[in-house]
Design a protein around this motif. Structure first.
Motif, PDB file in Angstrom:
ATOM      1  N   GLU A  86     -54.009  47.405   5.972  1.00 16.08           N
ATOM      2  CA  GLU A  86     -53.057  47.275   6.852  1.00 16.08           C
ATOM      3  C   GLU A  86     -52.183  46.142   6.411  1.00 16.08           C
ATOM      4  OE1 GLU A  86     -52.868  45.501  11.673  1.00 16.08           O
ATOM      5  OE2 GLU A  86     -54.645  46.538  10.857  1.00 16.08           O
ATOM      6  N   THR A  89     -49.511  47.517   4.248  1.00 12.17           N
ATOM      7  CA  THR A  89     -48.537  48.408   4.871  1.00 12.17           C
ATOM      8  C   THR A  89     -47.704  47.352   5.579  1.00 12.17           C
ATOM      9  OG1 THR A  89     -49.956  48.759   6.593  1.00 12.17           O
ATOM     10  CG2 THR A  89     -49.810  50.303   5.149  1.00 12.17           C
ATOM     11  N   LEU A  90     -48.156  46.178   6.281  1.00 12.64           N
ATOM     12  CA  LEU A  90     -47.194  45.397   7.002  1.00 12.64           C
ATOM     13  C   LEU A  90     -46.191  44.619   5.958  1.00 12.64           C
ATOM     14  CD1 LEU A  90     -49.562  43.888   9.504  1.00 12.64           C
ATOM     15  CD2 LEU A  90     -47.845  45.365   9.880  1.00 12.64           C
ATOM     16  N   GLU A  92     -45.269  45.867   3.228  1.00 17.14           N
ATOM     17  CA  GLU A  92     -44.106  46.796   2.625  1.00 17.14           C
ATOM     18  C   GLU A  92     -43.213  46.930   3.764  1.00 17.14           C
ATOM     19  OE1 GLU A  92     -46.399  50.302   1.793  1.00 17.14           O
ATOM     20  OE2 GLU A  92     -47.333  49.545   0.014  1.00 17.14           O
ATOM     21  N   LYS A  93     -43.579  47.154   4.950  1.00 17.41           N
ATOM     22  CA  LYS A  93     -42.834  47.397   6.101  1.00 17.41           C
ATOM     23  C   LYS A  93     -41.771  46.227   6.108  1.00 17.41           C
ATOM     24  CE  LYS A  93     -45.282  50.412   9.069  1.00 17.41           C
ATOM     25  NZ  LYS A  93     -46.012  50.532  10.308  1.00 17.41           N
ATOM     26  N   MET A  94     -42.232  44.778   6.029  1.00 22.01           N
ATOM     27  CA  MET A  94     -41.491  43.716   6.166  1.00 22.01           C
ATOM     28  C   MET A  94     -40.384  43.509   5.035  1.00 22.01           C
ATOM     29  SD  MET A  94     -42.388  41.687   8.553  1.00 22.01           S
ATOM     30  CE  MET A  94     -42.042  39.868   8.195  1.00 22.01           C
ATOM     31  N   THR A  96     -39.099  46.014   3.366  1.00 17.94           N
ATOM     32  CA  THR A  96     -37.974  47.107   3.714  1.00 17.94           C
ATOM     33  C   THR A  96     -37.222  46.572   4.754  1.00 17.94           C
ATOM     34  OG1 THR A  96     -40.005  48.928   3.256  1.00 17.94           O
ATOM     35  CG2 THR A  96     -37.705  49.477   4.452  1.00 17.94           C
ATOM     36  N   LEU A  97     -37.896  46.081   5.702  1.00 19.16           N
ATOM     37  CA  LEU A  97     -37.019  45.539   6.802  1.00 19.16           C
ATOM     38  C   LEU A  97     -36.079  44.277   6.361  1.00 19.16           C
ATOM     39  CD1 LEU A  97     -39.258  45.200   9.912  1.00 19.16           C
ATOM     40  CD2 LEU A  97     -37.374  46.799   9.718  1.00 19.16           C
TER      41      LEU A  97
END
Length: 143
Positions: A86, A89-90, A92-94, A96-97
């Motif tokens: 988790e 993935t967080l 990676e999302k951060m 990307t954002l």
């Protein structure tokens, strides 16, 4: 659904389900809904856990994996995921954002520059129109 109902649904002892919940919370960091239940004459309370239908389905899947011979930690990680997964993935999302935010900031700066240029052109054209109108009015009055 409480512990007792979950235990009867899974056809497992109540103590096993309690241990699973504690292991899931420890391995995964998963939080289950808690409610205070007053016992006696309102002086003491105990914590009761309630499980959603989604969580019950995950417990059923965990039960199947454990009955098939899977290790407890592996089964919990497989069904509920792990903290590390988790967090990755967080992250990676951060990232990307953050990239999207940077590109949007660059676009915003470009748009502001274009707006300033258009404002200057508009002011220049307005001055030219006013000059032409004044020149045209003066020529009418001179006649």
């Amino acid at each position: 659904m409480n512990y007792q109902e979950l235990a009867t649904t899974l056809n497992r002892p109540l103590s096993t389900v309690r241990k699973w919940r504690a292991d899931i919370a420890k391995i995964r960091g998963y939080d289950f809904e808690q409610m205070k239940v007053w016992t006696g004459r309102g002086r003491k309370c105990r914590i009761a856990y309630y499980f959603s239908l989604e969580q019950v389905e995950k417990f059923k899947e965990l039960n199947k994996l454990l009955q098939s011979g899977e290790g407890k930690e592996q089964a919990i990680t497989q069904v509920f995921g792990s903290k590390e997964q988790e967090e990755k993935t967080l992250e990676e999302k951060m990232s990307t954002l953050a990239k999207v935010l940077q590109s949007q900031l660059k676009k915003n700066e470009e748009m502001e520059k274009q707006l300033i240029a258009l404002t200057r052109k508009n002011n220049d054209l307005t001055d030219r129109v006013e000059a032409l109108e004044n020149k045209g009015l003066k020529s009418i009055f001179k006649k």
